[in-house]
Scaffold this motif. Structure first.
Motif, mmCIF file in Angstrom:
data_model
loop_
_atom_site.group_PDB
_atom_site.id
_atom_site.type_symbol
_atom_site.label_atom_id
_atom_site.label_comp_id
_atom_site.label_asym_id
_atom_site.label_seq_id
_atom_site.Cartn_x
_atom_site.Cartn_y
_atom_site.Cartn_z
ATOM 1 N N GLU A 183 33.042 4.421 -7.686
ATOM 2 C CA GLU A 183 34.741 5.173 -7.936
ATOM 3 C C GLU A 183 34.815 6.484 -7.046
ATOM 4 O O GLU A 183 35.741 7.053 -6.126
ATOM 5 C CB GLU A 183 34.723 5.325 -9.416
ATOM 6 C CG GLU A 183 36.173 6.375 -9.362
ATOM 7 C CD GLU A 183 36.981 6.514 -10.911
ATOM 8 O OE1 GLU A 183 37.789 7.472 -11.746
ATOM 9 O OE2 GLU A 183 35.424 7.316 -11.734
ATOM 10 N N THR A 202 48.793 1.786 -10.541
ATOM 11 C CA THR A 202 47.004 1.925 -10.762
ATOM 12 C C THR A 202 46.896 2.485 -11.420
ATOM 13 O O THR A 202 46.543 2.838 -12.619
ATOM 14 C CB THR A 202 46.456 2.787 -9.071
ATOM 15 O OG1 THR A 202 46.980 1.493 -8.358
ATOM 16 C CG2 THR A 202 44.961 2.782 -9.506
ATOM 17 N N SER A 217 40.322 9.704 -11.354
ATOM 18 C CA SER A 217 41.001 9.047 -9.932
ATOM 19 C C SER A 217 42.755 9.300 -10.025
ATOM 20 O O SER A 217 43.083 9.392 -9.570
ATOM 21 C CB SER A 217 40.750 7.617 -10.152
ATOM 22 O OG SER A 217 39.714 7.176 -9.753
ATOM 23 N N VAL A 274 45.491 9.804 -7.280
ATOM 24 C CA VAL A 274 45.828 8.425 -7.493
ATOM 25 C C VAL A 274 47.625 9.012 -7.903
ATOM 26 O O VAL A 274 48.500 9.285 -6.727
ATOM 27 C CB VAL A 274 45.996 7.536 -8.111
ATOM 28 C CG1 VAL A 274 47.201 7.115 -8.034
ATOM 29 C CG2 VAL A 274 44.789 7.375 -7.808
ATOM 30 N N LEU A 293 37.132 7.151 -3.895
ATOM 31 C CA LEU A 293 37.851 8.234 -3.945
ATOM 32 C C LEU A 293 37.495 8.597 -2.892
ATOM 33 O O LEU A 293 38.787 9.625 -1.932
ATOM 34 C CB LEU A 293 37.353 9.287 -4.999
ATOM 35 C CG LEU A 293 38.044 8.556 -5.868
ATOM 36 C CD1 LEU A 293 37.723 9.737 -7.420
ATOM 37 C CD2 LEU A 293 39.642 8.550 -6.696
ATOM 38 N N GLY A 306 38.412 2.510 -12.030
ATOM 39 C CA GLY A 306 39.141 4.373 -11.650
ATOM 40 C C GLY A 306 39.130 4.694 -13.760
ATOM 41 O O GLY A 306 39.018 3.612 -14.434
ATOM 42 N N LEU A 314 40.697 1.111 -7.130
ATOM 43 C CA LEU A 314 40.787 2.003 -8.423
ATOM 44 C C LEU A 314 41.088 1.166 -9.666
ATOM 45 O O LEU A 314 41.218 1.663 -11.144
ATOM 46 C CB LEU A 314 41.897 3.429 -8.037
ATOM 47 C CG LEU A 314 40.365 4.261 -6.379
ATOM 48 C CD1 LEU A 314 41.408 5.094 -6.399
ATOM 49 C CD2 LEU A 314 38.909 4.892 -7.936
ATOM 50 N N LYS A 370 32.463 1.201 -11.755
ATOM 51 C CA LYS A 370 32.528 2.366 -12.613
ATOM 52 C C LYS A 370 31.547 3.741 -11.365
ATOM 53 O O LYS A 370 32.692 4.750 -10.901
ATOM 54 C CB LYS A 370 32.438 2.737 -13.810
ATOM 55 C CG LYS A 370 33.232 1.953 -14.249
ATOM 56 C CD LYS A 370 34.460 2.371 -14.085
ATOM 57 C CE LYS A 370 35.744 1.481 -15.518
ATOM 58 N NZ LYS A 370 36.876 1.521 -15.214
#
Length: 696
Positions: free
Chosen positions: A408, A466, A443, A447, A412, A439, A435, A405
């Motif tokens: 992340e 995702t 996220s 996304v 991003l 994610g 992700l 994590k």
């Protein structure tokens, strides 16, 4: 039709009728009785089935032929009647008779089958399948003549029976170059498919020695590897050092018989020969060669070191990992990519610090290896590479494999930068896939923007997937909106994601989709999603939908009721199984299988006599029922005249493989069926053998 099918079941319930019963005046009753006899797989009923072969009605003959095929009956009377039926005007009768004769190995039928080929009528495929199964060398002359006749328009179809004869002249005819002076690839594939025999191997070796065409040589080399004959080892070893990767692969597939000769060639003076021998040993996978391959890591020739490292990577022997790390440390940062690749393939964690120490933006092999090794100490240095690396796809993939994590925010940030540039859609896909493992709620919003407005259909599909993997409820509104996407792949992925998240807020939109868009491509995904969400508040709506005039809405509602195992669903689904529309009946069959209630078996058995499409659904449903009557009926369907039904039955039985099916599966495999039947028979045999091996 269902009423008549229940009559057949009644015959089962009162016992098996005698042979004399097949003389009853009512044709439909007699046909039902013959079908019952055919399903029993009992040799004492063979005479009654033979009598049915003489019936003037083709449906009766078909049922009898199916039963006799299931028994493998080689009685003189059966053979005589089957030969007569080769000339039956109904093609299914002729086909079943030919396959019966082929399966029992009655080679005197060969001239009759060859005559069918020569006639070139609608029964030609029947004759081809039967001759392929018989593999009678006496057919070779006639087959060769037809194959070489430019006026015979079915020539290419003769490749399978020619290969099956095992006749040297037939095989050479298959390997004759065409008018463009090229080796016919399809013919070689047929030879490999027909299995190992000395005539095939010798003919291929002759062609290998004669040809100077590199493309033709590669085809033959692959074929020899596919056949796996030890006789091919020496001719293939003679090609080592030619830099043809097909040679490595072929010897690797042959395996053990090539091991000693390949090991001996590690001491050859020619570095190319040594490198090729190393690759062969890696593909063979015999770990006795590990020590010799490790020694090659310290040779001066780069190609030898590279081949040894790749071979060790193929073998995955953990004993070789320390030596590979030592080689890396002695040469880093100039280490060969193959050495790094091998460390990653072995997931050797002690290598992570050294790989991190020498990590640079261009160290793509090290980035891949760090992702495979899975050491989270690599997360921070990999994150830094995202800021100043020209190609970030490897880094994104590695971070996704690490699943931390912590990565992340960096992923991003990189994804937004890529979107602003608008020139790296593939990298955006890499970021989305990363992700999926690391994610969080943070996220969801970025996304979701890709899901809503990206021009790439693939990017939108990946974004939906995702969001489903992230699994946060905040993604539900965006996914509901995506159900209306112009691309069916996107809406399907959105439905699947909503099912993964399981939020009841999605239920109205999913039901609306079923109601408004009917037989849409994403139909199955929507049903699956509704079943996974399992919102009991929609049960009354689903029940009311069963009275709709929209058959697809009725089917979808029935399927969801089955998935949810809703209270009182059994009676409703039994009613739906008698619906006027085939798709509703088929959906009800699958829904009854979801319930797993044995009371549904008689209804499902009756549905086998329904519309073909409904019968196919019933077969799939019966395969999921743990019931002796269902298994017995499915076993009988392995010999059905409908090849599609037979394939469905084989796949259904493969779900619950048992040793008692082994003989049937082997007999089917020997038939060398065509179309979807052949892979279905192979899957059944494989499932049975795996189940038996697991129980040993």
């Amino acid at each position: 039709m269902i009423r008549f099918s229940l009559l057949l079941l009644a015959c089962l319930s009162v016992g098996v009728p005698s042979a004399a019963a097949t003389e009853a005046p009512d044709f439909r009753l007699r046909l039902a009785q013959v079908r019952v006899l055919a399903d029993q797989n009992d040799p004492k009923h063979a005479e009654a089935l033979r009598a049915a072969l003489a019936e003037p009605v083709w449906a009766m003959r078909l049922a009898a032929l199916r039963g006799l095929r299931q028994l493998g009956d080689d009685h003189e009377r059966t053979i005589a009647l089957a030969i007569d039926l080769l000339h039956c005007k109904h093609p299914d009768c002729a086909s079943q008779a030919a396959l019966l004769l082929a399966e029992i190995g009655h080679r005197p039928a060969t001239p009759h089958l060859v005559a069918m080929l020569q006639a070139g009528d609608t029964r030609i495929r029947t004759a081809i399948d039967a001759l392929t199964t018989l593999g009678d060398p006496s057919a070779a002359d006639a087959l060769i003549e037809l194959y070489n006749d430019p006026e015979y328009r079915h020539g290419r179809l003769l490749q399978r029976p020619l290969a099956a004869t095992g006749d040297r002249r037939a095989i050479r005819a298959l390997l004759t170059r065409d008018e463009r002076n090229r080796l016919p690839v399809h013919s070689v594939e047929m030879l490999v498919e027909s299995g190992t025999n000395e005539a095939t191997v010798e003919a291929l070796i002759e062609v290998l020695a004669e040809t100077e065409d590199q493309d033709a040589r590669a085809i033959v080399v692959r074929a020899l590897g596919g056949l796996g004959s030890p006789r091919a080892v020496e001719p293939l070893l003679a090609l080592l050092g030619s830099d043809d990767p097909n040679v490595h692969i072929a010897l690797g597939r042959i395996g053990g018989p090539a091991y000693d000769a390949a090991l001996a060639r590690l001491g050859h003076e020619d570095a190319r020969m040594v490198a090729d021998a190393a690759r062969v040993l890696g593909l063979i996978g015999d770990r006795r060669a590990t020590g010799a391959l490790v020694d090659l890591l310290w040779r001066d020739e780069v190609q030898v070191v590279d081949a040894a490292a790749r071979a060790l990577a193929d073998m995955r022997d953990p004993d070789a990992a320390p030596a590979l790390l030592e080689k890396y440390q002695a040469t880093a940062p100039q280490a060969l990519a193959s050495v790094v690749y091998a460390l990653g393939a072995m997931q050797y964690r002690p290598a992570a610090p050294s790989l991190i120490e020498h990590l640079t933006p261009g160290s793509y092999s090290s980035i891949i290896a760090l992702g495979q090794i899975g050491d989270t100490r690599a997360v921070e240095p990999l994150m830094k590479l995202l800021e100043n690396q020209p190609r970030i796809d490897y880094t994104l993939t590695a971070l996704g494999q690490l699943g931390s994590k912590e990565a992340e925010p960096a992923i991003l940030k990189a994804m937004e930068r890529l979107r602003d540039r608008g020139d790296a859609p593939l990298h955006i896909l890499n970021a989305l896939q990363a992700l999926r493992t690391c994610g969080t709620e943070a996220s969801v919003e970025p996304v979701a923007r890709i899901l809503a407005d990206d021009r790439s259909h693939t990017a939108r599909v990946t974004a939906a997937m995702t969001l489903g993997r992230i699994g946060h409820r905040s993604a539900v509104p965006a996914l509901i909106q995506a159900l209306e996407d112009r691309g069916s792949g996107v809406s399907t992925a959105a439905a699947e994601a909503l099912g993964q998240i399981g939020d009841p807020r999605a239920v109205p939109a999913l039901i609306k989709l079923v109601r408004e868009r009917n037989n849409m491509p994403q139909f199955a995904a929507v049903i699956e999603a509704l079943g996974r969400i399992d919102d009991r508040s929609i049960v009354p709506t689903l029940i009311s939908n069963l009275d709709s005039d929209d058959s697809w809405l009725v089917e979808g509602s029935a399927r969801v009721l089955g998935r949810m195992k809703a209270e009182g669903a059994f009676e409703l689904l039994i009613d739906a199984a008698g619906h006027r529309q085939w798709n509703v009946r088929g959906g009800a069959a699958l829904a009854l299988a979801d319930l797993g209630d044995a009371r549904a078996v008689p209804q499902l058995l009756a549905m086998l006599e329904d519309d073909d499409r409904t019968a196919h659904s019933a077969v799939r449903a019966l395969g999921r029922m743990d019931d002796p009557a269902a298994r017995s009926r499915l076993r009988g369907l392995l010999w059905h005249e409908d090849g599609t039904l037979m394939a469905f039955a084989a796949d259904a039985l493969a779900q619950r493989p048992t040793p008692d099916l082994l003989d049937d599966a082997r007999r089917l495999a020997r038939l060398r069926l065509s179309g979807r039947q052949r892979p279905a028979a192979a899957r059944l045999l494989e499932a049975i053998e795996q189940a038996m091996n697991a129980n040993e």
